[in-house]
Scaffold this motif. Structure first.
Motif, PDB file in Angstrom:
ATOM      1  N   ASP A   1      17.548  44.726 -30.197  1.00 37.05           N
ATOM      2  CA  ASP A   1      17.530  46.032 -30.860  1.00 37.05           C
ATOM      3  C   ASP A   1      17.897  47.127 -29.866  1.00 37.05           C
ATOM      4  N   PHE A   2      18.322  48.278 -30.381  1.00 41.97           N
ATOM      5  CA  PHE A   2      18.701  49.405 -29.534  1.00 41.97           C
ATOM      6  C   PHE A   2      17.487  50.252 -29.181  1.00 41.97           C
ATOM      7  N   LEU A   3      17.500  50.796 -27.968  1.00 44.38           N
ATOM      8  CA  LEU A   3      16.383  51.630 -27.516  1.00 44.38           C
ATOM      9  C   LEU A   3      16.897  52.997 -27.087  1.00 44.38           C
ATOM     10  N   ILE A   4      16.370  54.034 -27.690  1.00 45.68           N
ATOM     11  CA  ILE A   4      16.714  55.416 -27.366  1.00 45.68           C
ATOM     12  C   ILE A   4      15.624  55.982 -26.461  1.00 45.68           C
ATOM     13  N   ARG A   5      16.005  56.341 -25.250  1.00 45.41           N
ATOM     14  CA  ARG A   5      15.086  57.014 -24.329  1.00 45.41           C
ATOM     15  C   ARG A   5      15.587  58.441 -24.164  1.00 45.41           C
ATOM     16  N   TYR A   6      14.821  59.378 -24.655  1.00 46.29           N
ATOM     17  CA  TYR A   6      15.231  60.789 -24.726  1.00 46.29           C
ATOM     18  C   TYR A   6      14.319  61.620 -23.845  1.00 46.29           C
ATOM     19  N   ASN A   7      14.916  62.431 -22.952  1.00 44.70           N
ATOM     20  CA  ASN A   7      14.086  63.189 -22.000  1.00 44.70           C
ATOM     21  C   ASN A   7      13.921  64.657 -22.384  1.00 44.70           C
ATOM     22  N   GLY A   8      14.230  64.976 -23.625  1.00 43.94           N
ATOM     23  CA  GLY A   8      14.100  66.356 -24.090  1.00 43.94           C
ATOM     24  C   GLY A   8      15.419  67.065 -24.264  1.00 43.94           C
ATOM     25  N   SER A   9      16.471  66.546 -23.635  1.00 41.29           N
ATOM     26  CA  SER A   9      17.797  67.146 -23.794  1.00 41.29           C
ATOM     27  C   SER A   9      18.916  66.121 -23.748  1.00 41.29           C
ATOM     28  N   LYS A  10      18.678  64.964 -23.124  1.00 38.31           N
ATOM     29  CA  LYS A  10      19.715  63.952 -22.985  1.00 38.31           C
ATOM     30  C   LYS A  10      19.150  62.567 -23.282  1.00 38.31           C
ATOM     31  N   THR A  11      20.069  61.625 -23.534  1.00 41.45           N
ATOM     32  CA  THR A  11      19.700  60.251 -23.872  1.00 41.45           C
ATOM     33  C   THR A  11      20.164  59.297 -22.785  1.00 41.45           C
TER      34      THR A  11
ATOM     35  N   TYR B   1       9.553  52.414 -34.161  1.00 42.92           N
ATOM     36  CA  TYR B   1      10.726  52.130 -34.985  1.00 42.92           C
ATOM     37  C   TYR B   1      11.259  53.403 -35.636  1.00 42.92           C
ATOM     38  N   LEU B   2      12.601  53.526 -35.694  1.00 40.99           N
ATOM     39  CA  LEU B   2      13.234  54.666 -36.353  1.00 40.99           C
ATOM     40  C   LEU B   2      13.934  54.265 -37.644  1.00 40.99           C
ATOM     41  N   PHE B   3      14.897  53.340 -37.552  1.00 42.50           N
ATOM     42  CA  PHE B   3      15.674  52.888 -38.710  1.00 42.50           C
ATOM     43  C   PHE B   3      16.482  51.670 -38.281  1.00 42.50           C
ATOM     44  N   SER B   4      17.215  51.089 -39.222  1.00 40.82           N
ATOM     45  CA  SER B   4      18.059  49.938 -38.911  1.00 40.82           C
ATOM     46  C   SER B   4      19.458  50.144 -39.461  1.00 40.82           C
ATOM     47  N   ILE B   5      20.421  49.544 -38.791  1.00 44.07           N
ATOM     48  CA  ILE B   5      21.774  49.398 -39.320  1.00 44.07           C
ATOM     49  C   ILE B   5      22.038  47.905 -39.368  1.00 44.07           C
ATOM     50  N   ASP B   6      22.231  47.396 -40.576  1.00 43.99           N
ATOM     51  CA  ASP B   6      22.284  45.950 -40.817  1.00 43.99           C
ATOM     52  C   ASP B   6      20.974  45.336 -40.313  1.00 43.99           C
TER      53      ASP B   6
ATOM     54  N   PHE C   1      16.799  50.493 -34.444  1.00 41.38           N
ATOM     55  CA  PHE C   1      16.811  51.513 -33.403  1.00 41.38           C
ATOM     56  C   PHE C   1      15.367  51.952 -33.174  1.00 41.38           C
ATOM     57  N   PHE C   2      14.958  51.928 -31.907  1.00 37.72           N
ATOM     58  CA  PHE C   2      13.601  52.331 -31.534  1.00 37.72           C
ATOM     59  C   PHE C   2      13.659  53.533 -30.604  1.00 37.72           C
ATOM     60  N   LEU C   3      12.632  54.365 -30.670  1.00 42.42           N
ATOM     61  CA  LEU C   3      12.508  55.496 -29.762  1.00 42.42           C
ATOM     62  C   LEU C   3      11.468  55.162 -28.705  1.00 42.42           C
ATOM     63  N   ASP C   4      11.867  55.280 -27.451  1.00 47.81           N
ATOM     64  CA  ASP C   4      11.001  54.950 -26.315  1.00 47.81           C
ATOM     65  C   ASP C   4       9.920  56.021 -26.157  1.00 47.81           C
ATOM     66  N   ASP C   5       8.674  55.594 -26.009  1.00 43.65           N
ATOM     67  CA  ASP C   5       7.558  56.509 -25.801  1.00 43.65           C
ATOM     68  C   ASP C   5       7.061  56.502 -24.360  1.00 43.65           C
TER      69      ASP C   5
ATOM     70  N   GLY D   1      24.288  55.528 -35.334  1.00 43.65           N
ATOM     71  CA  GLY D   1      22.908  55.214 -35.024  1.00 43.65           C
ATOM     72  C   GLY D   1      22.371  56.013 -33.856  1.00 43.65           C
ATOM     73  N   GLY D   2      23.166  56.122 -32.787  1.00 35.21           N
ATOM     74  CA  GLY D   2      22.718  56.852 -31.609  1.00 35.21           C
ATOM     75  C   GLY D   2      22.522  58.326 -31.882  1.00 35.21           C
ATOM     76  N   ALA D   3      23.477  58.935 -32.577  1.00 32.08           N
ATOM     77  CA  ALA D   3      23.381  60.360 -32.866  1.00 32.08           C
ATOM     78  C   ALA D   3      22.210  60.654 -33.804  1.00 32.08           C
ATOM     79  N   THR D   4      21.998  59.786 -34.792  1.00 29.46           N
ATOM     80  CA  THR D   4      20.893  59.987 -35.723  1.00 29.46           C
ATOM     81  C   THR D   4      19.552  59.792 -35.025  1.00 29.46           C
ATOM     82  N   ALA D   5      19.469  58.778 -34.160  1.00 28.02           N
ATOM     83  CA  ALA D   5      18.234  58.553 -33.407  1.00 28.02           C
ATOM     84  C   ALA D   5      17.944  59.723 -32.481  1.00 28.02           C
ATOM     85  N   ALA D   6      18.984  60.263 -31.850  1.00 27.81           N
ATOM     86  CA  ALA D   6      18.790  61.420 -30.970  1.00 27.81           C
ATOM     87  C   ALA D   6      18.339  62.645 -31.765  1.00 27.81           C
TER      88      ALA D   6
END
Length: 289
Positions: free
Chosen positions: A23-33, A65-70, A74-78, A113-118
């Motif tokens: 699965d994809f992991l989005i790690r967001y630091n407040g302004s960038k991924t 968990y955020l959402f899925s494509i197929d 996509f998960f958001l890192d905490d 997926g990336g843009a929506t997760a961000a």
């Protein structure tokens, strides 16, 4: 456009599930991924590879968990919660924190997926504390929401309406360049809808403010999500009404001019509704093709 990912399917209903290594992991630091570098540019890291490079396993996973494509979620890192700005911006070797427009250069699934997760990550980052009482908030457990456990205030994802319009003057199209847009190409007049106005009123106002022109025969063209500004964009066509002298708003635009149909270069229509509107005019269509 960015949301058109057939034959792939977005499933964005709220649910709770555990991650798979792929699965994809989005790690967001407040302004960038955080993105992974490869020979072709950047890709979204998978859960397993980012955990491995940090010496962790799925048992150490911190995220939701955020959402899925197929079949790919996509998960958001905490894991950055509570860390200092410098620690939150530290990237493992082979990875780099990048602005979210970087997603535009990816394949359709990672781009959407990336843009929506961000978009979701940005919303969550802005609501760590209650805007009503200042208390620390928590995520909702049955819908996508952020809740204040003290006063009960509930916040839902922010989606701001935007209008964009292709103004026609015979065989000429009103094209412009926003001073904040790093892309040097000409696009169209656009802007956020103000409180208390309709989409059509926003079209009239934006064209008058930015170009000093009146329009008529406003017709709906289509819409698209635009995660890069937390927006839903509604596209319109319109015709010039009266004098065609442009009075450009220099605080917003660096250019605004009438461009003849034959002088407009081809625009790729796989990402933005602006390009679709321009191509619609360039090809001589009068409605959405």
């Amino acid at each position: 456009m960015i949301h058109e990912i057939l034959p792939h399917k977005l499933s964005n209903e709220f649910r709770v599930q555990d991650p798979k290594p792929t699965d994809f992991l989005i790690r967001y630091n407040g302004s960038k991924t955080l993105l992974k570098k490869n020979d072709e540019g950047y890709v979204i890291p998978q859960v397993g590879e980012l955990l491995a490079v940090e010496g962790k396993t799925l048992a150490d996973f911190e995220g939701h968990y955020l959402f899925s494509i197929d079949d790919t979620a996509f998960f958001l890192d905490d894991s950055l919660a509570g860390k200092t700005d410098s620690a939150a911006s530290a990237a493992p070797e082979g990875f780099e924190f990048m602005g979210n427009r970087t997603f535009r250069g990816m394949n359709p699934v990672e781009r959407m997926g990336g843009a929506t997760a961000a978009h979701i990550a940005h919303w969550e980052s802005l609501n760590k504390f209650c805007g009503k009482c200042g208390n620390v908030t928590i995520r909702g457990d049955h819908e996508r929401s952020i809740i204040c456990p003290k006063c009960g205030n509930i916040v839902y994802p922010r989606i701001s309406p935007v209008v964009i319009v292709a103004v026609r003057n015979g065989d000429k199209l009103l094209m412009a360049h926003n001073i904040d847009n790093p892309n040097p190409r000409l696009f169209l007049i656009s802007g956020f809808v103000e409180i208390g106005e309709s989409l059509e009123q926003a079209v009239h106002r934006e064209v008058m403010e930015e170009a000093g022109l009146r329009v008529k025969n406003i017709r709906y063209f289509g819409s698209q999500p635009w995660p890069f500004s937390d927006s839903l964009i509604a596209g319109f066509t319109a015709e010039l009404d009266g004098d065609d002298t442009i009075h450009m708003q220099k605080e917003e635009l660096s250019e605004a001019l009438w461009v003849k149909r034959e002088d407009i270069p081809e625009y790729e229509t796989d990402v933005s509704i602006s390009c679709c509107l321009i191509e619609n005019f360039r090809r001589g269509f009068t409605i959405n093709p």
